[in-house]
Design a protein around this motif. Sequence first.
Motif, short mmCIF file in Angstrom:
data_model
loop_
_atom_site.label_atom_id
_atom_site.label_comp_id
_atom_site.label_asym_id
_atom_site.label_seq_id
_atom_site.Cartn_x
_atom_site.Cartn_y
_atom_site.Cartn_z
N CYS A 469 0.82 -1.22 0.00
CA CYS A 469 0.00 0.00 0.00
C CYS A 469 0.85 1.26 0.00
O CYS A 469 0.33 2.37 0.10
N VAL A 470 2.15 1.11 -0.11
CA VAL A 470 3.08 2.24 0.00
C VAL A 470 3.49 2.73 -1.37
O VAL A 470 3.80 1.93 -2.27
N GLU A 471 3.51 4.05 -1.53
CA GLU A 471 4.04 4.64 -2.75
C GLU A 471 5.43 5.20 -2.46
O GLU A 471 5.70 5.70 -1.37
N ILE A 472 6.31 5.09 -3.43
CA ILE A 472 7.66 5.60 -3.28
C ILE A 472 7.97 6.54 -4.43
O ILE A 472 7.66 6.25 -5.59
N LYS A 473 8.54 7.67 -4.08
CA LYS A 473 8.96 8.64 -5.09
C LYS A 473 10.39 9.05 -4.79
O LYS A 473 10.78 9.19 -3.63
N VAL A 474 11.18 9.20 -5.86
CA VAL A 474 12.57 9.57 -5.68
C VAL A 474 12.88 10.80 -6.51
O VAL A 474 12.37 10.98 -7.61
N GLU A 475 13.73 11.62 -5.96
CA GLU A 475 14.16 12.84 -6.65
C GLU A 475 15.57 13.15 -6.21
O GLU A 475 15.81 13.43 -5.02
N GLU A 476 16.50 13.02 -7.16
CA GLU A 476 17.91 13.16 -6.87
C GLU A 476 18.29 12.23 -5.72
O GLU A 476 18.16 11.02 -5.85
N LYS A 477 18.72 12.74 -4.58
CA LYS A 477 19.15 11.88 -3.48
C LYS A 477 18.09 11.73 -2.38
O LYS A 477 18.38 11.26 -1.29
#
Length: 515
Positions: A469-477
Amino acid sequence: MSDTEISPLQDPTQEAQETANENPLLAAIDLGSNSFHIIVARMAQGEIRTVERLGEKVQLAAGLDEQQNLTEEAQERALNCLSRFAPFLTGIQHDNIRIVGTNALRAAHNSQQFLNKAEAILGFPLEVISGREEARLIYVGAAHSLATQKGRRLVVDIGGGSTEFIIGEGFEPLALESLHMGCVAYTQRFFNDGQITAKRFQQAVLAAKNELLNIVKPYKKLGWQQIVGTSGTIKAAATVLQQQGWSEHNITREGLVKLSRELVKFKQLDQVEIEGLKADRAKVFPAGIAILLAIFELLDLDEMEYTEGALREGILYDLVGRFSHQDIREQTVNALIERYQVDAQHGQNISTTALHLYQQVKKQWQLQGDDFNLLLRWAAQLHEIGLAIAHSQFHKHGAYLLQHSDLSGFSRQQQSVLAVLVRSHRRKFPMIEFRLLPDSLQQPLIYLAILIRLSVLLNHSRPDEAITCVEIKVEEKQINLQFPENWLEENPLMQTDLELESQYISGSGLTLAFS
């Protein structure tokens, strides 16, 4: 319509493209201790059909110095050969190519230096395989080149630096062994000054017998009904014996004794010249025959047939197996789970969560291809394997097991990757372990390790079903985890775990935030 006209309903270019798509090209390169080989083939109607085949005597094993480092001269010979191989790989899909190194690269302390140079030339990753994995692939290649028959077969492959022995039935190997004796290694050991004498030849035979003592009893106990040899030394022996009229079809012990007596008459390696023997094999031929004669005598063999199928063919069939969901590595992982009594359901939950996160970040983190998803899944399934030894520091125990076990289907580098991922799934982030891996793999594997860490944390309470149920978003570090509304409030222990994990992950150079 004339014979030369083409119907507007038929486009030969399109038809050829469709055939290529259905039967794509495959390529295997075998970086042997004596010779390098490349084979390009197409899979059609269940058979591998060779398109191109090329081999060159490189004698990489002869380039190992006293410190077990490959000399610059040996590396140059090898790299020049690979430069000639490189054009044959043009246009072949990345996943359809496999390049493996064997004994000389297993032994060389500076093998990674060479592998980096070779990868720059070929444009594809190279892998060094263990002796038993080499034996397994040899058996796969030999078995596919032989007529199907009931009973067990013994397959022998004398290489430049090692000799492989396999007993199998059908397409399944039952016993695998790789011994440290080969035609190049024994040439250096017993004929290093180029002199051949009956005494030196017999010393080589006795040394080979001494190596064989480790496997004679268990192999004889298992037994075989068919004896098959493959690769250069055995092919050359079969050819010479037939040309000389010392055997009709197969290699015989009587023929080998006659050949041995003939070889020692030459006195010098550079004078060895027999009908049927190629000039580029002559200098390592006496050592190879000494090993082969020892095998015949100690295993009580009377006859051996020769087959073309060997390591490079085995690599191709192994690739085909991966395409058709018959990946031997899956069997290996499942066997490890069973042998070490790993909690399979929990491992599957970790894998499911890790792949759920992976699908969301693979593009930004450039994790597409190169088996990253498979390595992630296998490491997740095996992350608790070290519990079979002890709970204290079980992540380190697990890494040791994966690094040092014989894992069918896995290269040494893939085993190192699995070991590092399991080692890094909890506690302090071990950046020093990642720095020991090839430069191109370090950052991608740091990302995979983080995905496993987060998956283990999210499934900390060992739920019946994986947390997805978890969303993950990444941006640079920056890594951001987003949970459903009120989820963290309902799971206060998770919030505490995440706060601690953010400190651990900072050791990787990334930051973790959650909401």
